[in-house]
Design a protein around this motif. Structure first.
Motif, short mmCIF file in Angstrom:
data_model
loop_
_atom_site.label_atom_id
_atom_site.label_comp_id
_atom_site.label_asym_id
_atom_site.label_seq_id
_atom_site.Cartn_x
_atom_site.Cartn_y
_atom_site.Cartn_z
N LEU A 196 0.94 -1.37 0.07
CA LEU A 196 -0.18 -0.05 0.05
C LEU A 196 0.89 1.32 -0.19
CD1 LEU A 196 -2.89 -0.92 2.41
CD2 LEU A 196 -2.99 -1.07 -0.15
N VAL A 197 1.80 1.31 0.72
CA VAL A 197 2.92 2.32 0.97
C VAL A 197 3.52 2.62 -0.49
CG1 VAL A 197 4.77 3.48 1.87
CG2 VAL A 197 3.04 2.57 3.27
N GLY A 198 4.07 1.44 -1.05
CA GLY A 198 4.44 1.58 -2.27
C GLY A 198 3.58 2.00 -3.41
N ALA A 199 2.25 1.57 -3.37
CA ALA A 199 1.33 2.13 -4.31
C ALA A 199 1.08 3.59 -4.32
CB ALA A 199 0.03 1.36 -4.27
N LEU A 200 0.97 4.15 -2.86
CA LEU A 200 1.10 5.64 -2.85
C LEU A 200 2.18 6.28 -3.38
CD1 LEU A 200 -0.83 7.78 -1.12
CD2 LEU A 200 0.69 7.26 0.77
N ALA A 240 4.18 9.80 -7.56
CA ALA A 240 5.38 10.20 -8.44
C ALA A 240 4.92 10.21 -9.85
CB ALA A 240 6.53 9.31 -8.20
N VAL A 241 4.25 9.12 -10.19
CA VAL A 241 3.77 9.09 -11.46
C VAL A 241 2.91 10.17 -12.01
CG1 VAL A 241 2.62 7.73 -13.47
CG2 VAL A 241 4.45 6.68 -11.77
N GLY A 242 1.95 10.64 -10.94
CA GLY A 242 0.98 11.54 -11.09
C GLY A 242 1.84 12.91 -11.34
N GLY A 243 2.74 12.96 -10.53
CA GLY A 243 3.42 14.38 -10.64
C GLY A 243 4.38 14.45 -11.92
N VAL A 244 5.05 13.23 -12.34
CA VAL A 244 5.77 13.31 -13.48
C VAL A 244 5.12 13.28 -14.71
CG1 VAL A 244 7.73 12.04 -14.66
CG2 VAL A 244 7.65 12.30 -12.34
N GLY A 245 3.95 12.57 -14.75
CA GLY A 245 2.98 12.35 -15.70
C GLY A 245 2.45 13.78 -16.18
N VAL A 272 -2.55 7.49 -7.82
CA VAL A 272 -2.65 6.51 -6.69
C VAL A 272 -3.77 5.68 -6.75
CG1 VAL A 272 -3.13 6.57 -4.07
CG2 VAL A 272 -1.74 8.37 -5.11
N ALA A 273 -4.69 5.94 -7.28
CA ALA A 273 -5.84 5.04 -7.66
C ALA A 273 -5.54 3.89 -8.61
CB ALA A 273 -7.28 5.76 -8.15
N ALA A 274 -4.77 4.10 -9.59
CA ALA A 274 -4.38 3.23 -10.51
C ALA A 274 -3.32 2.43 -10.03
CB ALA A 274 -4.07 4.07 -12.04
N ALA A 275 -2.42 2.92 -9.41
CA ALA A 275 -1.18 2.20 -8.80
C ALA A 275 -1.90 1.14 -7.65
CB ALA A 275 -0.25 2.97 -7.93
N LEU A 276 -2.89 1.54 -6.89
CA LEU A 276 -3.42 0.45 -6.17
C LEU A 276 -4.22 -0.56 -6.81
CD1 LEU A 276 -5.01 2.87 -3.38
CD2 LEU A 276 -3.35 1.09 -3.04
N LEU A 277 -4.75 -0.22 -7.92
CA LEU A 277 -5.46 -1.31 -8.99
C LEU A 277 -4.33 -2.28 -9.57
CD1 LEU A 277 -7.91 -2.15 -10.44
CD2 LEU A 277 -7.65 -0.64 -12.12
N GLY A 278 -3.30 -1.80 -9.85
CA GLY A 278 -2.08 -2.42 -10.36
C GLY A 278 -1.74 -3.54 -9.49
N ALA A 279 -1.65 -2.86 -7.87
CA ALA A 279 -1.17 -3.96 -6.81
C ALA A 279 -2.18 -4.93 -6.76
CB ALA A 279 -0.98 -3.04 -5.60
N ILE A 280 -3.56 -4.54 -6.64
CA ILE A 280 -4.55 -5.69 -6.76
C ILE A 280 -4.58 -6.61 -8.12
CG2 ILE A 280 -7.16 -5.80 -6.69
CD1 ILE A 280 -7.23 -3.22 -5.16
N MET A 314 6.44 -2.28 -11.11
CA MET A 314 6.44 -2.28 -12.61
C MET A 314 5.16 -2.16 -12.98
SD MET A 314 9.42 -4.46 -13.95
CE MET A 314 8.91 -4.50 -15.71
N THR A 315 4.10 -3.23 -12.61
CA THR A 315 2.75 -3.14 -12.86
C THR A 315 1.85 -1.89 -12.31
OG1 THR A 315 2.52 -5.57 -12.77
CG2 THR A 315 0.52 -4.41 -12.79
N GLN A 316 2.42 -1.40 -10.77
CA GLN A 316 1.68 -0.34 -10.44
C GLN A 316 2.25 0.98 -11.42
OE1 GLN A 316 3.19 0.03 -6.34
NE2 GLN A 316 2.09 -1.72 -5.63
N THR A 317 3.47 0.93 -11.68
CA THR A 317 3.97 2.20 -12.52
C THR A 317 3.00 2.41 -13.70
OG1 THR A 317 5.87 2.05 -11.34
CG2 THR A 317 6.02 3.38 -13.45
N ALA A 318 2.97 1.00 -14.41
CA ALA A 318 2.39 1.06 -16.06
C ALA A 318 0.84 1.70 -15.73
CB ALA A 318 2.45 -0.21 -16.43
N PHE A 319 0.14 0.98 -14.51
CA PHE A 319 -1.20 1.40 -14.47
C PHE A 319 -1.42 2.95 -14.24
CE2 PHE A 319 -4.10 -2.34 -13.98
CZ PHE A 319 -3.41 -3.07 -14.52
N ALA A 320 -0.63 3.39 -13.25
CA ALA A 320 -0.52 4.74 -13.10
C ALA A 320 -0.26 5.65 -14.40
CB ALA A 320 0.27 5.10 -11.83
#
Length: 103
Positions: free
Chosen positions: A6-10, A15-20, A40-48, A66-72
């Motif tokens: 969860l912390v990793g997804a956050l 990070a991806v939201g800001g850089v994107g 954050v929501a997409a990264a959580l979805l990737g973790a799920i 990697m999956t969290q980053t791609a989803f986000a």
């Protein structure tokens, strides 16, 4: 799903939201808080998704990251690009409208 996931997804989502937001060119119609929240929501979805697909206990966290980053990244880019479109972008002209040569 563990607390570190969860912390990793956050962290990944923020990070991806800001850089994107910085990577996509042009004026942005999406507020900063929305891109961060989408990341954050997409990264959580990737973790799920990774948790549902990969059940091995000895799995490296790299796959999840990697999956969290791609989803986000996909979610943020789609949101910024879609919000930047105007109503006339990508739409066919109104068939009932007069042409310049008709006027």
């Amino acid at each position: 799903m563990t607390g570190s996931t969860l912390v990793g997804a956050l962290v990944v989502g923020l990070a991806v939201g800001g850089v994107g937001r910085l990577v996509v060119p042009g004026r942005k119609a999406v507020p900063v808080w929305l891109t961060l929240a989408l990341g954050v929501a997409a990264a959580l979805l990737g973790a799920i998704v990774v948790g549902l697909v990969d059940r091995r206990p000895d799995t490296s966290p790299l796959l999840s990251l990697m999956t969290q980053t791609a989803f986000a990244a996909v979610a943020v880019v789609l949101a910024v690009v879609a919000a930047g479109r105007t109503e006339t972008d990508g739409q066919a002209p109104d068939p009932g409208a007069r042409r310049k040569e008709e006027v």
